[in-house]
Scaffold this active site. Structure first.
Site, PDB file in Angstrom:
ATOM      1  N   CYS A   1       2.621 -19.468 -26.948  1.00  0.00           N
ATOM      2  CA  CYS A   1       2.514 -20.868 -27.380  1.00  0.00           C
ATOM      3  C   CYS A   1       2.180 -21.806 -26.241  1.00  0.00           C
ATOM      4  O   CYS A   1       2.829 -21.798 -25.214  1.00  0.00           O
ATOM      5  CB  CYS A   1       3.842 -21.327 -27.945  1.00  0.00           C
ATOM      6  SG  CYS A   1       4.106 -20.729 -29.562  1.00  0.00           S
TER       7      CYS A   1
ATOM      8  N   CYS B   1      -2.446 -16.405 -35.098  1.00  0.00           N
ATOM      9  CA  CYS B   1      -2.308 -17.780 -34.624  1.00  0.00           C
ATOM     10  C   CYS B   1      -3.723 -18.300 -34.380  1.00  0.00           C
ATOM     11  O   CYS B   1      -4.474 -17.737 -33.588  1.00  0.00           O
ATOM     12  CB  CYS B   1      -1.487 -17.744 -33.330  1.00  0.00           C
ATOM     13  SG  CYS B   1      -1.305 -19.345 -32.540  1.00  0.00           S
TER      14      CYS B   1
ATOM     15  N   GLU C   1      -9.447 -19.897 -28.739  1.00  0.00           N
ATOM     16  CA  GLU C   1      -8.739 -18.621 -28.734  1.00  0.00           C
ATOM     17  C   GLU C   1      -7.924 -18.439 -30.005  1.00  0.00           C
ATOM     18  O   GLU C   1      -7.479 -19.412 -30.602  1.00  0.00           O
ATOM     19  CB  GLU C   1      -7.794 -18.560 -27.525  1.00  0.00           C
ATOM     20  CG  GLU C   1      -8.566 -18.551 -26.215  1.00  0.00           C
ATOM     21  CD  GLU C   1      -7.671 -18.532 -24.985  1.00  0.00           C
ATOM     22  OE1 GLU C   1      -8.075 -17.909 -24.007  1.00  0.00           O
ATOM     23  OE2 GLU C   1      -6.598 -19.142 -25.005  1.00  0.00           O
TER      24      GLU C   1
ATOM     25  N   CYS D   1       1.664 -28.769 -22.264  1.00  0.00           N
ATOM     26  CA  CYS D   1       0.828 -27.828 -23.020  1.00  0.00           C
ATOM     27  C   CYS D   1      -0.513 -27.647 -22.315  1.00  0.00           C
ATOM     28  O   CYS D   1      -1.173 -28.622 -21.949  1.00  0.00           O
ATOM     29  CB  CYS D   1       0.622 -28.356 -24.436  1.00  0.00           C
ATOM     30  SG  CYS D   1      -0.593 -27.438 -25.401  1.00  0.00           S
TER      31      CYS D   1
ATOM     32  N   CYS E   1      -7.788 -30.414 -27.362  1.00  0.00           N
ATOM     33  CA  CYS E   1      -6.818 -31.181 -28.140  1.00  0.00           C
ATOM     34  C   CYS E   1      -6.710 -32.575 -27.541  1.00  0.00           C
ATOM     35  O   CYS E   1      -6.761 -32.732 -26.322  1.00  0.00           O
ATOM     36  CB  CYS E   1      -5.447 -30.504 -28.120  1.00  0.00           C
ATOM     37  SG  CYS E   1      -4.221 -31.303 -29.185  1.00  0.00           S
TER      38      CYS E   1
ATOM     39  N   CYS F   1      -0.075 -33.678 -24.761  1.00  0.00           N
ATOM     40  CA  CYS F   1       1.312 -33.323 -24.413  1.00  0.00           C
ATOM     41  C   CYS F   1       1.292 -32.683 -23.024  1.00  0.00           C
ATOM     42  O   CYS F   1       0.573 -31.710 -22.799  1.00  0.00           O
ATOM     43  CB  CYS F   1       1.894 -32.363 -25.441  1.00  0.00           C
ATOM     44  SG  CYS F   1       1.850 -33.023 -27.125  1.00  0.00           S
TER      45      CYS F   1
HETATM   46  N1  SAH Z   1      -0.781 -29.407 -32.097  1.00  0.00           N
HETATM   47  C1  SAH Z   1       0.140 -28.579 -32.843  1.00  0.00           C
HETATM   48  C2  SAH Z   1      -0.057 -27.095 -32.555  1.00  0.00           C
HETATM   49  C3  SAH Z   1       0.198 -26.836 -31.108  1.00  0.00           C
HETATM   50  S1  SAH Z   1       0.781 -25.313 -30.473  1.00  0.00           S
HETATM   51  C4  SAH Z   1       1.553 -28.982 -32.506  1.00  0.00           C
HETATM   52  O1  SAH Z   1       1.751 -29.657 -31.519  1.00  0.00           O
HETATM   53  O2  SAH Z   1       2.459 -28.621 -33.249  1.00  0.00           O
HETATM   54  C5  SAH Z   1       2.221 -24.854 -31.261  1.00  0.00           C
HETATM   55  C6  SAH Z   1       3.528 -25.156 -30.545  1.00  0.00           C
HETATM   56  O3  SAH Z   1       3.551 -24.728 -29.175  1.00  0.00           O
HETATM   57  C7  SAH Z   1       3.845 -26.637 -30.530  1.00  0.00           C
HETATM   58  O4  SAH Z   1       5.178 -26.805 -30.940  1.00  0.00           O
HETATM   59  C8  SAH Z   1       3.684 -26.975 -29.075  1.00  0.00           C
HETATM   60  O5  SAH Z   1       4.406 -28.124 -28.717  1.00  0.00           O
HETATM   61  C9  SAH Z   1       4.191 -25.735 -28.418  1.00  0.00           C
HETATM   62  N2  SAH Z   1       3.854 -25.630 -26.999  1.00  0.00           N
HETATM   63  C10 SAH Z   1       2.831 -26.219 -26.359  1.00  0.00           C
HETATM   64  N3  SAH Z   1       2.856 -25.906 -25.049  1.00  0.00           N
HETATM   65  C11 SAH Z   1       3.912 -25.104 -24.861  1.00  0.00           C
HETATM   66  C12 SAH Z   1       4.444 -24.438 -23.738  1.00  0.00           C
HETATM   67  N4  SAH Z   1       3.882 -24.551 -22.548  1.00  0.00           N
HETATM   68  N5  SAH Z   1       5.552 -23.693 -23.909  1.00  0.00           N
HETATM   69  C13 SAH Z   1       6.109 -23.560 -25.134  1.00  0.00           C
HETATM   70  N6  SAH Z   1       5.644 -24.146 -26.238  1.00  0.00           N
HETATM   71  C14 SAH Z   1       4.556 -24.917 -26.114  1.00  0.00           C
END
Ligand code: SAH
Length: 378
Positions: free
Chosen positions: A370, A128, A115, A142, A135, A139
């Site tokens: 995000c 974005c 996406e 996420c 991935c 985490c």
């Molecule tokens: N792998 C990269 C890009 C990921 S997405 C990274 O981790 O930085 C970008 C941001 O969104 C990251 O800071 C990630 O931790 C955050 N993110 C992921 N899941 C989220 C959620 N459920 N709520 C808010 N932010 C989130």
């Protein structure tokens, strides 16, 4: 200690996607200008046509070969097949904010789903993009992290998400009139620094002057990472002044080990040191991403500790903190922080001299915010 589901925190064993699968079609956006020319020549096609194809793709944002009338009709199909193959098909576009936030679900050549999200603001347009299908960083808060890694995306697959957005803006398909993409953030699906070569290739295509590339400013590009320390060091030496965003989410190893499992390999200290060095060498202010999770990482003492960790590297403006209200993902037991706790967190960081912003939550209702990009086709 937060209660994290056990399976979700197992440490990914490899950074890179499995090898040996069919590769995405090769596309001119995978190659620099000399590479495009060489490829055509290798195929027995005239090398000078590469520049014309680049002009159609990056300059005119064309996607219909019949409009490429400067290519001889007899060879057009061959040239287009060689350098402009179809890379992805839009399956669905969801809109929010009166059409100024648009999430697109793409199907890649092998069926993988990714996406991208376009967000139009009064003064800028941000896209974005995803850099991997799935991935591997796991985490637990996420959505993408829950499904594991399918594969790395190619440079051209990453670039095409931006070109497609640029096309829709140039064709006046986004409310607000014709426009251009000013910012690209690698905050979609995937860990960009785990797909390092393709991501650097994409950054180069975005910043190469038109028509070799899109001609964007590197300052408008943000690469966001969980903190793969060796790759941050590599990026520091690359000499491209992109903005680095570090997804910290906790200032202490104990909690960060759970929220960002790669922390068990690279500690908070090592990771923040690498980010600081990035700021020192590139003179670009690093952004610390911190998703505010109620009762997990949003305590006032953690704000103080975060400031202490960051100020340990001096207060010369090398860093700012971007708080992200947590977007709860399906099945997740975590929720966004209480607004009063969030305010107190901001107040404390600012009192310690750390510039702090709170991210807006555009596209929430279309799961375009995000960490919500999970690419399920329902
Ligand atoms: N792998 C990269 C890009 C990921 S997405 C990274 O981790 O930085 C970008 C941001 O969104 C990251 O800071 C990630 O931790 C955050 N993110 C992921 N899941 C989220 C959620 N459920 N709520 C808010 N932010 C989130």
């Amino acid at each position: 200690m937060p209660d994290v589901p056990e399976g979700a925190v197992s440490l990914p064993l490899v950074f890179d996607a499995p090898r040996g699968r069919a590769k995405p079609p090769r596309h001119l956006a995978d190659l620099d200008e000399p590479g495009r020319k060489a490829l055509l020549e290798e195929m027995g096609l005239p090398g000078f046509r590469a520049k014309q194809l680049s002009h159609h793709y990056f300059g005119r944002l064309a996607d219909d070969p019949s409009e490429m009338t400067d290519l001889p009709a007899g060879r057009r199909d061959e040239l287009v097949a060689a350098l402009l193959p179809d890379l992805m098909t839009p399956l669905r576009t969801l809109e929010a904010d009166r059409g100024t936030t648009r999430k697109t679900l793409w199907r890649l050549f092998d069926g993988a789903l990714v996406e991208s999200v376009l967000m139009r603001y009064p003064d800028r347009v941000t896209i974005c993009v995803s850099s991997q299908a799935g991935c591997g960083m796991a985490c637990p808060f996420c959505a993408t992290g829950q499904g594991g890694l399918q594969r790395n995306m190619s440079t051209a697959e990453i670039v095409e998400q931006v070109v497609a957005g640029a096309r829709s803006l140039a064709r006046d398909e986004v409310p607000g009139g014709r426009g251009r993409v000013s910012n690209v953030v690698f905050m979609g699906m995937g860990e960009p620094l785990a797909n390092y070569r393709a991501v650097i290739g994409a950054v180069r295509r975005l910043t190469d002057p038109s028509p070799a590339g899109l001609g964007m400013s590197a300052r408008g590009i943000t690469v966001s990472t969980v903190g793969l320390v060796p790759r941050i060091k590599q990026l520091t030496d690359e000499g491209i002044p992109v903005t680095l965003a570090l997804s910290l989410h906790a200032p202490d190893d104990e909690l960060r080990n759970e929220l960002v499992p790669i922390n068990t390999r690279f500690s908070v200290d090592e990771t923040v040191a690498a980010a600081w060095n990035y700021a020192k060498v590139t003179k670009r202010r690093v952004s610390i991403e911190y998703a505010m999770m109620r009762g997990i990482n949003d305590q006032a003492w953690r704000a103080d500790l975060l400031a202490e960790v960051l100020n340990g590297y001096g207060d010369w403006g090398w860093v700012h903190v971007n708080l992200i209200p947590l977007n709860p993902t399906p099945g997740s037991k975590w929720t966004a922080s209480d607004p009063a706790d969030e305010r107190e967190f901001v107040r404390r960081l600012e009192a310690h001299g750390i510039p702090t912003t709170v991210r807006d939550t555009r596209g929430r209702e279309i799961d375009g915010a995000c960490g919500q990009l999970a690419a399920t086709e329902t």
